[in-house]
Scaffold this motif. Structure first.
Motif, short mmCIF file in Angstrom:
data_model
loop_
_atom_site.label_atom_id
_atom_site.label_comp_id
_atom_site.label_asym_id
_atom_site.label_seq_id
_atom_site.Cartn_x
_atom_site.Cartn_y
_atom_site.Cartn_z
N ASP A 145 0.48 -1.13 0.50
CA ASP A 145 -0.09 0.19 0.04
C ASP A 145 0.46 1.46 0.23
O ASP A 145 1.82 2.01 0.91
N LEU A 146 1.03 2.21 -0.98
CA LEU A 146 1.79 3.45 -1.35
C LEU A 146 1.40 3.86 -0.48
O LEU A 146 1.92 5.07 -0.15
N SER A 147 0.52 3.81 0.28
CA SER A 147 0.05 5.21 1.24
C SER A 147 1.14 5.70 2.41
O SER A 147 0.48 6.58 2.80
N VAL A 148 1.73 4.53 3.04
CA VAL A 148 2.40 4.67 3.54
C VAL A 148 3.50 5.90 3.65
O VAL A 148 3.43 6.27 4.33
N PHE A 149 3.92 6.02 2.36
CA PHE A 149 5.00 6.79 2.29
C PHE A 149 4.62 8.11 1.95
O PHE A 149 5.24 9.04 1.88
N PHE A 150 3.14 8.60 1.96
CA PHE A 150 2.13 9.86 2.32
C PHE A 150 1.55 10.44 3.87
O PHE A 150 0.89 10.93 3.85
N GLY A 151 1.76 8.56 4.83
CA GLY A 151 1.10 8.83 5.46
C GLY A 151 2.00 9.97 6.98
O GLY A 151 3.07 10.22 6.81
N LYS A 152 1.18 10.35 8.26
CA LYS A 152 1.31 10.55 9.66
C LYS A 152 2.24 10.39 9.63
O LYS A 152 4.14 11.69 9.95
N SER A 153 2.80 9.06 9.80
CA SER A 153 3.24 7.85 10.46
C SER A 153 5.32 8.39 9.99
O SER A 153 5.90 8.60 10.49
N MET A 154 4.84 8.72 8.31
CA MET A 154 6.14 8.64 7.68
C MET A 154 6.85 9.66 7.94
O MET A 154 7.99 10.36 7.91
N TYR A 155 6.41 11.16 7.52
CA TYR A 155 6.39 12.27 8.04
C TYR A 155 6.89 12.26 9.68
O TYR A 155 7.73 13.01 9.08
N ARG A 156 6.67 11.99 10.17
CA ARG A 156 6.79 12.03 12.11
C ARG A 156 8.27 11.24 11.44
O ARG A 156 9.51 11.91 12.33
N LEU A 157 9.07 10.27 10.94
CA LEU A 157 10.14 9.26 11.05
C LEU A 157 11.51 9.93 10.37
O LEU A 157 11.77 10.39 10.55
N ILE A 158 10.41 9.99 9.00
CA ILE A 158 11.24 11.56 8.31
C ILE A 158 11.93 12.62 8.76
O ILE A 158 13.21 13.03 8.53
N ALA A 159 11.06 13.66 9.53
CA ALA A 159 11.10 14.30 10.64
C ALA A 159 12.48 13.96 10.89
O ALA A 159 13.54 15.35 11.75
N LYS A 160 11.75 12.74 12.34
CA LYS A 160 13.56 12.52 13.40
C LYS A 160 14.17 12.94 12.81
O LYS A 160 15.30 12.57 13.13
N ILE A 161 14.43 11.67 11.57
CA ILE A 161 15.84 11.59 10.88
C ILE A 161 16.28 12.40 10.84
O ILE A 161 17.62 12.23 11.13
N ALA A 162 15.82 13.17 10.24
CA ALA A 162 16.91 14.56 9.48
C ALA A 162 16.82 15.80 10.81
O ALA A 162 18.01 15.57 10.91
N PHE A 163 16.07 15.60 12.14
CA PHE A 163 16.78 16.17 12.88
C PHE A 163 18.01 15.87 14.15
O PHE A 163 18.86 16.60 14.42
N GLU A 164 17.12 14.11 13.89
CA GLU A 164 18.20 13.35 14.36
C GLU A 164 20.07 13.94 14.47
O GLU A 164 20.81 14.10 14.06
N TRP A 165 20.21 14.08 13.00
CA TRP A 165 21.58 13.09 11.82
C TRP A 165 21.82 15.15 12.28
O TRP A 165 22.67 14.82 12.23
N TYR A 166 21.13 15.90 11.91
CA TYR A 166 21.50 17.17 12.03
C TYR A 166 22.15 17.67 12.94
O TYR A 166 23.39 18.20 12.73
N CYS A 167 21.19 17.38 14.65
CA CYS A 167 21.89 18.03 15.72
C CYS A 167 23.08 17.06 16.03
O CYS A 167 24.08 17.89 15.94
N LEU A 168 23.47 15.87 15.92
CA LEU A 168 24.71 15.38 15.91
C LEU A 168 25.29 15.90 14.77
O LEU A 168 26.88 15.69 15.93
N ASN A 169 25.26 16.22 13.78
CA ASN A 169 26.08 16.46 12.84
C ASN A 169 27.17 18.22 13.50
O ASN A 169 27.79 18.75 13.25
N ASN A 170 26.37 18.72 13.85
CA ASN A 170 26.33 20.19 14.79
C ASN A 170 26.68 20.38 16.26
O ASN A 170 26.66 21.16 16.59
#
Ligand SMILES: [Zn+2]
Length: 455
Positions: A145-170
């Motif tokens: 089901d491709l809707s997983v790529f457009f779901g709220k849970s996916m958006y929260r996970l992607i935001a988490k990955i980006a935020f934690e990675w950026y903080c780590l590098n800075n």
């Protein structure tokens, strides 16, 4: 200096967070400044598990397994045997008919190991038919089901990955108010969604060329409006843009960041404060070898530096949000694009030691019995794997290590990853069947693969 949680500022009970959940990647990256319960463990139930579960087919096909459970995820599939459709949750194809009894979708038939079926109440010679699954065409249909790529849970996970990675590098080791908006979205799912999906097909092509299929890639850039953004390419299937903050935060000096994690767990990585700094490094990475017709001939200082290609790619790309053509909605065009990317990832066989060993282990019984190819067989990926085992057995001493096998495949198919077409598949099958004792050769090859080293 006291370290604090980047989400809430507490200094109590900090833990190591897997920036990309363990079940979605073969190589770990960790942010150590996250409090254990509220902003690490609880995220699993809040949004991570849902995404992991829905992407089970992809992680299974790419041989990514959770180190916690040490097993491959199972996914929903339907299997058509001799015209009858059965629905089942499966993790490997070989387990299909061994233990489980499956009920057909129309409810009229069941299929399973003959001794188990005969033990069922009401079973008799009239209603039980013995079939040889090696002589039948078995078709597997998988629904994702491709809707997983457009779901709220996916958006929260992607935001988490980006935020934690950026903080780590800075080296961010406290809660910064500039990140309040994204923190609110990750932790509550409310407020402004900072995540959108890249819709420009050219960007996907660009990633496909530069990164192996199935890898994760993270890239940070500062947009024309001065905002800080992270691109997250998940398995190379969907590319997301995450707007981290509206401007560059003074204490976060590294804003040119790049990381890619391949399916074989290899990482490529760089970090710079500015584009100019990176530019200088690229220049220093080359020396002038000579001159030809007035053109300078430049040569890389270090041919083994794979990040150089990534740096040049970053430099040439000039990321900006307008160009990326981002949106949040599941429109038909974007859906078609993601489906295309997904098909490519699923149809490609990446050559990894882990994948090979897993295949041998799962097919041990059939290999011992002596492989006989199903004349109606359509499993291209399995043919490719058997072919690799065959090569190991056939060449004897020549292909002993994984490196030997990789260079053989590179020579033969010009690349470490190949998309297996019907023609290539048929050729491989014919090459094997032309050798009378191919079953014995496969069995010898299996032993070589079992003894290959794992890093
Ligand atoms: Zn916290």
């Amino acid at each position: 200096m006291t370290r604090r949680c980047i989400y809430c500022g507490t200094e109590k009970d900090l833990s190591k967070s897997d920036i990309i959940p363990d079940a979605l990647t073969s190589a770990k990256i960790i942010n150590p400044n996250v409090c254990r319960v509220a902003h690490n463990n609880k995220f699993s139930d809040m949004f991570e598990n849902e995404v992991i579960e829905k992407l089970a087919l992809i992680t299974n096909e790419l041989d990514v397994k959770s180190s916690k459970g040490n097993h491959y995820a199972s996914y929903l599939a339907s299997v058509i045997v001799d015209g009858t459709e059965y629905s089942t949750k499966m993790s490997t194809e070989t387990e299909l008919f061994k233990q489980k009894i499956m009920r057909s979708i129309d409810g009229k038939s069941i299929i399973g190991p003959i001794d188990k079926i005969k033990n069922i109440k009401g079973a008799s010679d009239e209603n039980v038919t013995e079939i040889d699954i090696n002589q039948l065409e078995i078709e597997k249909k998988i629904v994702l089901d491709l809707s997983v790529f457009f779901g709220k849970s996916m958006y929260r996970l992607i935001a988490k990955i980006a935020f934690e990675w950026y903080c780590l590098n800075n080296s961010v080791t406290d809660k910064l108010s500039e990140f309040n908006s994204i923190i609110n979205f990750i932790t509550t799912g409310e407020g402004k969604n900072p995540v959108s999906i890249v819709g420009n097909e050219k960007i996907y092509h660009f990633f496909n060329q530069m990164m192996d299929m199935g890898s994760h890639t993270l890239i940070s850039y500062v947009d024309e409006d001065a905002s800080v953004n992270i691109l997250v390419s998940l398995f190379g299937i969907a590319i997301y843009n995450v707007r981290l903050s509206d401007y560059v935060i003074p204490q976060c000096i590294n804003n040119i960041l790049f990381l890619t994690i391949n399916v074989d767990a290899k990482k490529s990585y760089f970090k710079y404060s500015t584009l100019e700094e990176m530019e200088k490094e690229i220049e220093n990475g080359f020396y002038q070898m000579g001159e030809f017709n007035g053109l300078k001939i430049m040569c890389p200082q270090n041919f083994n530096d794979v990040t150089m290609t990534n740096k040049m790619m970053y430099y040439s790309c000039n990321f900006n949000k307008k160009e990326l053509n981002c949106c949040n909605d599941m429109d038909d065009k974007l859906l078609a694009l993601i489906r295309k990317q997904l098909d490519q990832v699923l149809n490609i066989s990446a050559l990894t030691v882990r994948g090979l060993k897993r295949f041998v282990k799962e097919h041990r019984e059939a290999i011992d019995k002596g492989i006989v190819f199903n004349p109606f067989g359509t499993n291209k990926k399995a043919i490719f794997m058997f072919y690799l085992i065959f090569i190991c057995g056939k060449t004897g001493k020549k292909v002993q290590s994984f490196e030997d096998l990789t260079s053989f495949v590179k020579n033969k198919f010009s690349g470490k990853q190949i998309a297996i077409s019907d023609e290539i598949c048929e050729e491989m099958k014919q090459e094997m069947e032309a050798v009378e004792e191919y079953a014995r050769i496969i069995s010898q090859g299996a032993v070589i693969i079992e003894n290959m080293k794992f890093d």
